[in-house]
Scaffold this active site. Structure first.
Site, short mmCIF file in Angstrom:
data_model
loop_
_atom_site.label_atom_id
_atom_site.label_comp_id
_atom_site.label_asym_id
_atom_site.label_seq_id
_atom_site.Cartn_x
_atom_site.Cartn_y
_atom_site.Cartn_z
N GLN A 77 -4.66 -1.39 9.58
CA GLN A 77 -4.79 -2.58 9.01
C GLN A 77 -5.32 -3.72 9.83
O GLN A 77 -5.00 -3.60 10.98
CB GLN A 77 -3.31 -2.80 8.63
N ASP A 114 -11.48 2.92 4.06
CA ASP A 114 -11.75 1.23 3.99
C ASP A 114 -13.24 1.09 3.69
O ASP A 114 -13.57 -0.14 3.63
CB ASP A 114 -11.33 0.74 5.16
N LYS A 168 0.91 -1.27 0.03
CA LYS A 168 0.11 0.17 -0.03
C LYS A 168 0.86 1.44 0.00
O LYS A 168 0.62 2.13 -0.67
CB LYS A 168 -0.93 -0.07 1.10
#
Ligand code: L34
Length: 297
Positions: A101, A124, A57
Site C-alpha cells: 500500500q 497493482d 481490501k
C-alpha cells in the site's frame, strides 16, 4: 418549464458488486482445481486513510474467498527489511499477488520497492515491466484505479471511443496510466485524451471541452460547475478528508469535484464515497484471480 432532472449517479458500489459476483464464479471454478487465489497485503506505518483502504481490501478478499496474507509493519521498518519480505513473498507459491500500500514512509524509496516485486505477482500494475506493457498495448496487470474508471464508464454505457476525455492529474498511480488506457486502440479505449495538471495554463478552457472528465488531483472540490460543459460525464477519483465537526469521526469525505455545483450540468457523475474507491478494490481482486489462474497453468 419542467423541473431539470439531476445527473445519473454512476454507482461504483453497484458495479463493483456485479463484478464481484462474476469473480466469485471464477474463484469457485479455481477451487475445484484446488487453487485458492492468495493476496499478500503489505502495510507499512499507520496512515489512517491507508488503514481504511487496506482493511477494505482484506475484507473484500474474505468475502470473495481469496486468501489474504496480512503484513503490518511498523513505520520505522527499514527498506532492507521490506525488500526481504518482498523476496519471501515472490518465492511463496501460495501468494499469487503482492500489494504494497502506498504511500510508504519517507525513508523508503517507493520505486525501489515496486521494482522488487515479481512482475507476475504485481497485481497493482506498478512494476516498470507492466507499465511498459500497458503503454505497448501488451497484456498485463492493469493498475487498479485506472482500470476501475474504465470499467465504470463501459459498464454504465459511456464508451469513451471517439470522445474527448480530459484527465486532471498526472500521477503514476492514476493520471498517466489512465491516459494510456483510454487512448489504447480497441474496446474501452479509442478516446482522444488530454492530460492537464497543476502547471496547465487556462485549465478551465480545456476542461470545458471534455465529453468525459476525470478528476484525479487530490484537491477537495477543485472542479467547479463553470469548468465543465453541459452534458459532461464525470469520474471523480478524489478521496479527500475534510474537517467536519458535525461528524463523529471529525471529518467527511469529498471528491476532487464540487458535486453539488457540477450536478447542475453533468449528464452523469460518480459519487464519493461509493464511486471509484470500491472499483479500485474490485480490480485488485480481479487481478489477483487472474494471477492465480495463470500460476495454475
Ligand atoms: N499500492 N497503493 C497501492 N495500490 C492502490 O491501488 C492504492 N490506492 C490509492 C492509494 N494507495 C494505493 C488505493 O487502494 C487509493 N486507493 C483507495 C482504495 C480504496 C478506497 C479509496 C482509495 C475506498 O475504499 N474508498 C471508499 C471510502 C473509504 C473511506 O471510508 O475512507 C469509497 O467509497 O470511495
Amino acid at each position: 418549464m419542467p423541473a431539470k432532472r439531476g445527473p445519473k449517479i454512476i454507482s461504483g458500489k453497484a458495479v463493483a458488486e456485479t463484478i464481484q459476483e462474476e469473480l466469485q464464479a471464477e474463484i469457485a471454478a479455481l477451487k475445484k482445481r484446488k487453487l485458492v487465489p492468495g493476496l499478500a497485503v503489505v502495510l507499512v506505518g499507520e496512515d489512517p486513510a491507508s488503514e481504511v483502504y487496506v482493511r477494505n481490501k482484506r475484507l473484500t478478499c474474505e468475502k470473495l474467498g481469496i486468501n489474504s496474507y496480512a503484513h503490518d509493519l511498523p513505520a520505522n521498518t527499514t527498506e532492507k527489511r521490506l525488500l526481504n519480505l518482498i523476496a519471501k513473498l515472490n518465492a511463496d507459491p501460495k501468494v499469487h499477488g503482492i500489494l504494497v500500500q502506498m504511500p510508504l514512509p519517507k525513508h523508503i524509496d517507493e520505486q525501489r520497492v515496486l521494482n522488487a516485486i515479481d512482475p507476475d505477482k504485481d497485481v497493482d500494475g506498478f512494476h516498470p515491466v507492466n507499465v511498459g506493457r500497458l503503454l505497448n498495448g501488451e497484456p498485463c496487470f492493469l493498475p487498479c484505479t485506472p482500470a476501475g474508471c474504465q470499467e465504470l464508464l463501459m459498464r454504465s454505457g459511456y464508451d469513451p471511443a471517439g470522445k474527448h476525455a480530459v484527465i486532471v492529474g498526472r500521477s503514476n498511480i492514476v493520471g498517466k496510466p489512465l491516459a494510456a488506457l483510454l487512448m489504447q486502440k480497441g474496446p474501452g479505449g479509442d478516446a482522444t485524451v488530454t492530460v492537464c495538471h497543476s502547471r496547465t495554463k487556462h485549465l478551465a478552457r480545456i476542461t470545458q471541452q471534455a465529453d468525459i472528465l476525470i478528476a484525479a488531483i487530490g484537491m477537495p472540490e477543485f472542479v467547479k460547475a463553470r469548468m465543465v460543459k453541459e452534458g459532461v460525464v464525470i469520474i471523480d477519483v478524489g478521496v479527500n478528508r475534510v474537517e467536519d465537526k458535525t461528524r463523529k469521526s471529525g471529518y467527511r469525505l469529498t471528491g476532487d469535484v464540487d458535486f453539488k455545483g457540477v450536478s447542475k450540468k453533468a449528464r452523469a457523475i460518480t459519487p464519493v464515497p461509493g464511486g471509484v474507491g470500491p472499483m479500485t478494490i474490485t480490480m485488485l481482486m480481479k487481478n489477483t484471480v487472474a494471477a492465480a489462474r495463470r500460476a495454475g497453468k
